[in-house]
Design a protein around this motif. Structure first.
Motif, PDB file in Angstrom:
ATOM      1  N   ASP A 249       0.966  -1.153   0.059  1.00 38.86           N
ATOM      2  CA  ASP A 249      -0.159   0.138   0.083  1.00 38.86           C
ATOM      3  C   ASP A 249       0.903   1.323  -0.058  1.00 38.86           C
ATOM      4  O   ASP A 249       0.599   2.196   0.851  1.00 38.86           O
ATOM      5  N   GLY A 278      -2.128   1.582  -4.956  1.00 41.64           N
ATOM      6  CA  GLY A 278      -2.047   1.162  -3.354  1.00 41.64           C
ATOM      7  C   GLY A 278      -2.740   0.193  -3.218  1.00 41.64           C
ATOM      8  O   GLY A 278      -3.084  -0.813  -4.064  1.00 41.64           O
ATOM      9  N   ALA A 279      -3.431  -0.377  -1.886  1.00 41.94           N
ATOM     10  CA  ALA A 279      -3.987  -1.564  -1.549  1.00 41.94           C
ATOM     11  C   ALA A 279      -5.330  -1.695  -2.341  1.00 41.94           C
ATOM     12  O   ALA A 279      -5.779  -2.727  -2.541  1.00 41.94           O
TER      13      ALA A 279
END
Ligand code: TXD
Length: 319
Positions: A249, A278-279
């Motif tokens: 992330d 990111g995540a």
């Protein structure tokens, strides 16, 4: 806490290099998948046998059955045929489109929650087809090209200026191919734009244009030297950075082939643009102002990607 699982669909030159880098970085356990019997198993075992020497704890497994990728957090797709000298990326379209259909079905069945990074050429069309064949969320299916193209640009600039590669940033937009758009005014040495470096006498406009052209031809230059295949070290390193940003992330700002739904005036296509990974996968697409020359170059690039998507539709009308 369970380790991450990373599935490599395609265990050729890039697939093998990916497995090695992922091992060295301890990013997660690796499943190498391929249709070739023995190749993924052999590469997995060879890299595993290096792990005591390099001191990394990662499980590596080779497989010829999609069930082995079950539950993967990340899938990196290199399956297909690479370019031979004289062959364009587009020549690969027909063969690799069929491969994407199989890969899309395999990932959708066994790893529907994965972040999918496609590398197979012609990149912008293959990642578009893979997303459609798999039916997976658009923010979770992305193409790798911009990180590689900008890394090549950074390397050439660092060599030219005799400065560290670390202090050179580069910005490349558009499709992966001869029409990619390296942007001089958004590329810098320690924050100083290339356009200013021209004014400061570091480089002439003509020389800069040569470096930009070398960047566009970066893939072909390696193919011409290797003669039996295309680049694999730099492409693998580039995809690993994208996987790492997702798994940790990190929200790195990376140029990727991302699904566009109106951004940059483009609809239902994958084109190289700056993104945040990111995540959640592709969390943001960054839209920058283009001047008229840049917009023209970008439009030309988009047009060539559109042509490839059209060619895909002719072969596979369901797309
Ligand atoms: O910037 C970029 N995106 C790229 C793209 C930079 C460099 C190379 N790029 C492309 O990546 C290249 O044009 C190829 O389309 C892919 C993979 O390149 P690589 O060099 O790794 O090719 P290899 O060594 O031929 O490996 C491909 C493997 C090989 O082991 C085949 O047996 C396998 O893919 N393969 C398959 N695996 C699974 N399923 C199917 N159907 C399949 N067909 C072939």
């Amino acid at each position: 806490m369970a380790r991450n699982k990373i599935a490599l669909i395609g265990s050729g030159m890039i697939g093998g290099t990916l497995a090695h880098l992922i091992g060295l970085k301890e990013l997660g356990d690796v499943v190498l998948f391929d249709i070739a019997d023995g190749t993924p198993q052999g590469k997995a075992l060879d890299i595993a046998e290096s792990s005591p020497v390099d001191g990394f704890d990662v499980r590596l497994k080779g497989a010829n059955d999609y069930s082995a990728i079950e539950g993967a957090d990340v899938c990196i797709v290199t399956a297909g045929v690479p370019r031979k000298p004289g062959m364009s990326r587009d020549d690969l379209l027909e063969i690799n489109l069929k491969v994407m259909e199989q890969v899309g079905a395999g990932i959708a069945k066994y790893a529907p929650d994965a972040f999918v990074i496609c590398i197979t050429n012609p990149l912008d069309a293959m990642v578009w087809a893979l997303q459609k064949f798999s039916g997976m969320p658009k923010n979770k299916v992305v193409g790798m090209a911009g990180v590689l193209d900008s890394s090549r640009f950074r390397y050439f600039l660092a060599e030219e200026f005799k400065v560290s590669v670390e202090d050179v940033t580069a910005f490349v937009l558009g499709g992966h191919g001869d029409t990619m758009v390296p942007l001089a005014r958004y590329s810098t040495v320690a924050g100083i734009p290339l356009t200013d470096l021209v004014d400061m006498g570091w480089v002439t406009k003509d020389r800069l244009e040569e470096i930009i052209q070398r960047t566009r031809d970066g893939g072909a230059e390696i193919v011409g030297l290797l003669k039996t295949g295309s680049a694999y070290y730099a492409p693998a390193a580039s995809a690993v950075v994208m996987a790492e940003s997702y798994l940790k992330d990190k929200k790195r700002v990376l140029p990727c082939a991302a699904y566009l739904s109106g951004q940059y005036g483009v609809n239902d296509m994958y084109v190289g643009v700056p993104t945040v990974i990111g995540a959640e996968g592709i969390e943001r697409i960054i839209e920058i102002e283009l001047n008229s020359a840049e917009q023209k170059a970008f439009d030309k690039s988009v047009e060539s990607v559109a042509g490839l998507c059209e060619a895909c539709r002719k072969i596979a009308p369901s797309l």
